[in-house]
Structures are given as structure tokens and as C-alpha cells.
Motif scaffolding. Structure first.
Motif, PDB file in Angstrom:
ATOM      1  N   VAL A  88      28.898 -42.992 -34.705  1.00  0.00           N
ATOM      2  CA  VAL A  88      29.237 -43.833 -35.855  1.00  0.00           C
ATOM      3  C   VAL A  88      28.619 -43.360 -37.174  1.00  0.00           C
ATOM      4  O   VAL A  88      29.267 -43.395 -38.223  1.00  0.00           O
ATOM      5  CB  VAL A  88      28.812 -45.293 -35.565  1.00  0.00           C
ATOM      6  CG1 VAL A  88      29.015 -46.182 -36.789  1.00  0.00           C
ATOM      7  CG2 VAL A  88      29.606 -45.838 -34.378  1.00  0.00           C
ATOM      8  N   LEU A  89      27.375 -42.908 -37.141  1.00  0.00           N
ATOM      9  CA  LEU A  89      26.687 -42.621 -38.398  1.00  0.00           C
ATOM     10  C   LEU A  89      27.318 -41.490 -39.222  1.00  0.00           C
ATOM     11  O   LEU A  89      27.335 -41.585 -40.459  1.00  0.00           O
ATOM     12  CB  LEU A  89      25.208 -42.324 -38.129  1.00  0.00           C
ATOM     13  CG  LEU A  89      24.359 -43.546 -37.739  1.00  0.00           C
ATOM     14  CD1 LEU A  89      22.900 -43.130 -37.498  1.00  0.00           C
ATOM     15  CD2 LEU A  89      24.419 -44.639 -38.795  1.00  0.00           C
ATOM     16  N   PRO A  90      27.846 -40.419 -38.624  1.00  0.00           N
ATOM     17  CA  PRO A  90      28.485 -39.406 -39.470  1.00  0.00           C
ATOM     18  C   PRO A  90      29.655 -39.947 -40.293  1.00  0.00           C
ATOM     19  O   PRO A  90      29.830 -39.561 -41.459  1.00  0.00           O
ATOM     20  CB  PRO A  90      28.941 -38.346 -38.454  1.00  0.00           C
ATOM     21  CG  PRO A  90      27.966 -38.473 -37.330  1.00  0.00           C
ATOM     22  CD  PRO A  90      27.714 -39.951 -37.220  1.00  0.00           C
ATOM     23  N   GLY A  91      30.453 -40.828 -39.704  1.00  0.00           N
ATOM     24  CA  GLY A  91      31.561 -41.412 -40.448  1.00  0.00           C
ATOM     25  C   GLY A  91      31.082 -42.288 -41.588  1.00  0.00           C
ATOM     26  O   GLY A  91      31.679 -42.284 -42.686  1.00  0.00           O
ATOM     27  N   ILE A  92      30.029 -43.055 -41.347  1.00  0.00           N
ATOM     28  CA  ILE A  92      29.463 -43.877 -42.414  1.00  0.00           C
ATOM     29  C   ILE A  92      28.933 -42.993 -43.527  1.00  0.00           C
ATOM     30  O   ILE A  92      29.123 -43.281 -44.725  1.00  0.00           O
ATOM     31  CB  ILE A  92      28.369 -44.795 -41.850  1.00  0.00           C
ATOM     32  CG1 ILE A  92      28.982 -45.861 -40.943  1.00  0.00           C
ATOM     33  CG2 ILE A  92      27.564 -45.446 -42.978  1.00  0.00           C
ATOM     34  CD1 ILE A  92      27.968 -46.747 -40.243  1.00  0.00           C
ATOM     35  N   GLN A  93      28.277 -41.892 -43.160  1.00  0.00           N
ATOM     36  CA  GLN A  93      27.760 -40.987 -44.191  1.00  0.00           C
ATOM     37  C   GLN A  93      28.883 -40.498 -45.110  1.00  0.00           C
ATOM     38  O   GLN A  93      28.763 -40.531 -46.337  1.00  0.00           O
ATOM     39  CB  GLN A  93      27.075 -39.782 -43.561  1.00  0.00           C
ATOM     40  CG  GLN A  93      26.618 -38.771 -44.615  1.00  0.00           C
ATOM     41  CD  GLN A  93      26.179 -37.445 -44.053  1.00  0.00           C
ATOM     42  OE1 GLN A  93      26.947 -36.773 -43.369  1.00  0.00           O
ATOM     43  NE2 GLN A  93      24.945 -37.070 -44.327  1.00  0.00           N
ATOM     44  N   GLU A  94      29.972 -40.007 -44.501  1.00  0.00           N
ATOM     45  CA  GLU A  94      31.061 -39.461 -45.308  1.00  0.00           C
ATOM     46  C   GLU A  94      31.663 -40.529 -46.212  1.00  0.00           C
ATOM     47  O   GLU A  94      31.974 -40.266 -47.392  1.00  0.00           O
ATOM     48  CB  GLU A  94      32.136 -38.863 -44.405  1.00  0.00           C
ATOM     49  CG  GLU A  94      33.273 -38.213 -45.166  1.00  0.00           C
ATOM     50  CD  GLU A  94      32.816 -37.130 -46.132  1.00  0.00           C
ATOM     51  OE1 GLU A  94      33.517 -36.920 -47.161  1.00  0.00           O
ATOM     52  OE2 GLU A  94      31.772 -36.485 -45.907  1.00  0.00           O
ATOM     53  N   GLU A 101      30.171 -40.738 -54.926  1.00  0.00           N
ATOM     54  CA  GLU A 101      30.734 -39.718 -55.811  1.00  0.00           C
ATOM     55  C   GLU A 101      31.779 -40.323 -56.743  1.00  0.00           C
ATOM     56  O   GLU A 101      31.784 -40.063 -57.957  1.00  0.00           O
ATOM     57  CB  GLU A 101      31.356 -38.598 -54.981  1.00  0.00           C
ATOM     58  CG  GLU A 101      31.941 -37.472 -55.804  1.00  0.00           C
ATOM     59  CD  GLU A 101      32.533 -36.366 -54.932  1.00  0.00           C
ATOM     60  OE1 GLU A 101      32.808 -35.282 -55.488  1.00  0.00           O
ATOM     61  OE2 GLU A 101      32.706 -36.582 -53.706  1.00  0.00           O
ATOM     62  N   ALA A 102      32.648 -41.143 -56.194  1.00  0.00           N
ATOM     63  CA  ALA A 102      33.702 -41.763 -57.011  1.00  0.00           C
ATOM     64  C   ALA A 102      33.139 -42.700 -58.060  1.00  0.00           C
ATOM     65  O   ALA A 102      33.665 -42.792 -59.178  1.00  0.00           O
ATOM     66  CB  ALA A 102      34.671 -42.511 -56.091  1.00  0.00           C
ATOM     67  N   GLU A 103      32.056 -43.401 -57.718  1.00  0.00           N
ATOM     68  CA  GLU A 103      31.462 -44.371 -58.646  1.00  0.00           C
ATOM     69  C   GLU A 103      30.440 -43.731 -59.580  1.00  0.00           C
ATOM     70  O   GLU A 103      29.958 -44.377 -60.511  1.00  0.00           O
ATOM     71  CB  GLU A 103      30.789 -45.494 -57.855  1.00  0.00           C
ATOM     72  CG  GLU A 103      31.740 -46.444 -57.172  1.00  0.00           C
ATOM     73  CD  GLU A 103      32.555 -47.272 -58.160  1.00  0.00           C
ATOM     74  OE1 GLU A 103      31.966 -47.835 -59.112  1.00  0.00           O
ATOM     75  OE2 GLU A 103      33.795 -47.339 -57.992  1.00  0.00           O
ATOM     76  N   ARG A 157      24.059 -37.283 -56.720  1.00  0.00           N
ATOM     77  CA  ARG A 157      22.606 -37.128 -56.779  1.00  0.00           C
ATOM     78  C   ARG A 157      22.012 -37.907 -55.616  1.00  0.00           C
ATOM     79  O   ARG A 157      22.234 -39.120 -55.489  1.00  0.00           O
ATOM     80  CB  ARG A 157      22.057 -37.621 -58.108  1.00  0.00           C
ATOM     81  CG  ARG A 157      22.562 -36.826 -59.298  1.00  0.00           C
ATOM     82  CD  ARG A 157      21.701 -37.010 -60.514  1.00  0.00           C
ATOM     83  NE  ARG A 157      20.340 -36.504 -60.293  1.00  0.00           N
ATOM     84  CZ  ARG A 157      19.474 -36.289 -61.283  1.00  0.00           C
ATOM     85  NH1 ARG A 157      19.804 -36.529 -62.530  1.00  0.00           N
ATOM     86  NH2 ARG A 157      18.262 -35.838 -61.008  1.00  0.00           N
ATOM     87  N   VAL A 158      21.271 -37.216 -54.756  1.00  0.00           N
ATOM     88  CA  VAL A 158      20.794 -37.799 -53.502  1.00  0.00           C
ATOM     89  C   VAL A 158      19.297 -37.557 -53.365  1.00  0.00           C
ATOM     90  O   VAL A 158      18.793 -36.495 -53.730  1.00  0.00           O
ATOM     91  CB  VAL A 158      21.512 -37.178 -52.278  1.00  0.00           C
ATOM     92  CG1 VAL A 158      21.042 -37.847 -50.986  1.00  0.00           C
ATOM     93  CG2 VAL A 158      23.019 -37.282 -52.413  1.00  0.00           C
ATOM     94  N   VAL A 159      18.602 -38.546 -52.800  1.00  0.00           N
ATOM     95  CA  VAL A 159      17.200 -38.400 -52.418  1.00  0.00           C
ATOM     96  C   VAL A 159      17.003 -39.102 -51.086  1.00  0.00           C
ATOM     97  O   VAL A 159      17.640 -40.130 -50.814  1.00  0.00           O
ATOM     98  CB  VAL A 159      16.248 -38.956 -53.501  1.00  0.00           C
ATOM     99  CG1 VAL A 159      16.429 -40.461 -53.698  1.00  0.00           C
ATOM    100  CG2 VAL A 159      14.795 -38.621 -53.183  1.00  0.00           C
TER     101      VAL A 159
END
Length: 321
Positions: A88-94, A101-103, A157-159
């Protein structure tokens, strides 16, 4: 207590996931003066003061976009049951990456120590190699690579903020949570995992929240992993002795040397957790000096954590009678 300076202007911070980490983080952000939206699949339950709680499904890009609309910062604290994580988690990540990105929102991700895998007692810092071999550790490492790649590519931008084992007020499903404190207060059995004479890091849930909130206010920290403020490691036996001193009674310890069902941990959970049981058969010591020095954060003293957690569990148990 954890302290930090934060002079950032107030923005909408959206917290995804209303477990102990997400709820405590939402409360911390509101205390700092931010507008806060707390999102989970049900939207039910109480929200901390100053927090708007809404229903949302972040498993799809459309649902994630709706959940975070208008956010300056998104805090990803979503988790799922252990046996579902790799599916499940990979799909949530994407979905969350595409929505952020869109926002045009920054993304702060609550992370685990799983990518490091077995360390054989090596103190974990942000420069420790990722050597996981189990499915969950490899999956978490792949997720983290994807997050950092998205940042390097200029998509989002990710941390990332990594925590050791959670403990603290409101934390139930943790090795220092619902299988320990109720028994300590009532004289029932207390679960101990693996070798309790090994040093083990525990991160107060309020330090998790303070660390993530601070990362959300400081974009200069983006593009890397940080260890969230964590008190110096003690052996689990020392922690149990500190609990005994506070409750005035000896603990009735039940030491589990291999994973099997006990208390709040059923067969499904323990089967899925088995690959991570090495965390209780070798020292687990996390160093959080980097985030402390960079942002003026301090971990919660372990004694304070135990005092406050016991007080919370007393109220929790009384309410269930």
C-alpha cells in the motif's frame, strides 16, 4: 521539553494521518500559530484546539490533491498495518508526491530507521549506510530514494524526519506503549522484547512533532534525511526500572525472545513484524545531534517522558472502566 526557535510566518499546514504522530504534530503546529488541517480516512474523532479535521483518501492522486489543496506544507504521517505496508505505501507515496507537485507544496515525511537494516550495534547517524535486507526495510529505502530523487529533480521540495521507536502520551501500538504501561499500572504482565539489556533509543512523540514542525518551517533543511530529537539511549531494563520507581511496584515481565502474539500484538501483526525483530536483538542507538545543532531542538528527557506517559495511561485506563 523540546524547544526550538520558529519565526516562520503562519501558513496552511496539512497533516496526513491522524495517529499519535499526526495528531500530536497537528497540535504542535496549531500551538505555533499555523492554520492546520488534519486529514484521515474517517474524519471522525476529536481534533486538537485550532485544528480542522477532515475526511480524505490519499491513496489516489485525486484524493490526495483534494486533501492538500491550498497547503504550503504537507506533513506525510500516514501509515498502514504492518502486513499491508509493502503493498500500500508505494501507491500512497506516488499519490502524495503528485499532489504536492501539483499544489506547489513542500513535503515533510515522517520516516523510520528501517532503511538502515541491521547495524550490529553501530550508532545510527544520517550518514549510516542503508543496508536493509527485509522486505519492509527495502521498501522504505526505495520510498526514501524516490522522495529524495523527486527533490533533486525539482518536482517537490522534500525533507525526511526519522524517528526511533515512538513512546509518550497517546502512543499505544509501540514496544514501549500499550503492552507495557497498563500492566505497569495495574500489576499485569508487561511485555519485553528480545534482549532488554541492550541500549535502545526511544523517541518521545512530542519530540517527533516538534521536529517535524520545525522542518516544516525551515526550507533550508530540505533535500535530506534528519534524525528527530531523541534522548540518549538506555537499556530497556533501565527504562523498566525507571517505570518501577515511578509506580512503586515491580514489573511482572514477560520476555519474548522470538516474535509471537501477545497483548495488543496479534498473530497477523507479529508475523509481519518478524523481519524487524532484529531491532530487539542488537543495540538500536540513534544519534540526533545534527537536527539539535541545526535548529536548536532538544529531546524530551526520558524521565519526563515516563512521568507524562504514565499520567496519560492512568487517565486512559480510568476512562475505560
Amino acid at each position: 521539553m523540546t524547544t526550538a526557535t520558529h519565526n516562520a510566518p503562519a501558513h496552511l499546514h496539512v497533516v496526513l494521518g491522524a495517529g499519535p504522530a499526526g495528531t500530536t504534530l497537528a497540535e504542535e503546529l496549531a500551538r505555533r500559530g499555523h492554520e492546520v488541517r488534519l486529514v484521515d480516512r474517517s474524519g471522525a474523532g476529536l481534533a486538537p484546539a485550532g485544528v480542522t479535521r477532515v475526511r480524505g483518501d490519499v491513496s489516489t492522486p485525486e484524493g490526495a490533491r483534494q486533501a492538500i489543496r491550498g497547503a504550503a506544507v504537507v506533513h506525510h504521517c500516514v501509515n498502514v498495518a504492518y502486513h499491508l505496508q509493502t503493498a500500500v505505501l508505494p501507491g500512497i507515496q506516488e499519490a502524495v508526491l503528485r499532489a504536492a507537485e501539483a499544489e506547489g507544496a513542500r513535503l515533510v515525511v515522517l520516516d523510520t530507521l528501517y532503511p538502515y537494516g541491521e547495524t550490529h550495534g553501530e550508532v545510527m547517524t544520517e550518514s549510516t549506510p542503508w543496508r536493509a535486507t527485509g522486505a519492509k526495510g527495502l521498501m522504505r529505502a526505495a520510498l526514501d530514494e524516490n522522495y529524495l530523487a523527486a527533490h533533486r529533480a525539482g518536482r517537490v521540495r522534500v525533507v525526511l524526519g526519522r524517528s526511533a521507536d515512538f513512546t509518550g502520551p497517546g502512543v499505544l501500538n509501540s514496544t514501549l506503549g500499550g503492552a507495557v504501561f497498563p500492566g505497569a499500572l495495574t500489576g499485569g504482565e508487561v511485555l519485553a522484547l528480545g534482549d532488554i539489556d541492550l541500549p535502545h533509543s526511544y523517541t518521545d512523540i512530542r519530540a517527533v512533532a516538534a521536529g517535524l514542525a520545525t522542518l516544516g518551517e525551515h526550507p533550508e533543511g530540505d533535500g535530506r534525511v534528519w534524525h528527530l530529537p531523541t534522548a540518549p539511549a538506555r537499556t530497556t531494563r533501565e527504562v523498566f526500572r525507571m517505570i518501577e520507581e515511578r509506580t512503586g511496584r515491580p514489573l511482572e515481565l514477560h520476555v519474548m525472545e522470538a516474535p509471537r502474539p501477545f497483548g495488543p500484538f496479534d498473530q497477523t501483526f507479529m508475523d509481519a513484524y518478524a523481519e524487524l525483530f532484529y531491532q530487539h536483538t542488537e543495540p538500536q542507538v540513534m544519534d540526533s545531534t545534527a537536527v539539535q545543532d541545526a535548529f536548536g531542538l532538544r529531546p524530551v528527557d526520558l524521565g519526563t517522558t515516563l512521568d507524562d506517559t504514565l499520567a496519560w495511561y492512568r487517565e486512559f485506563l480510568a476512562a475505560r472502566r
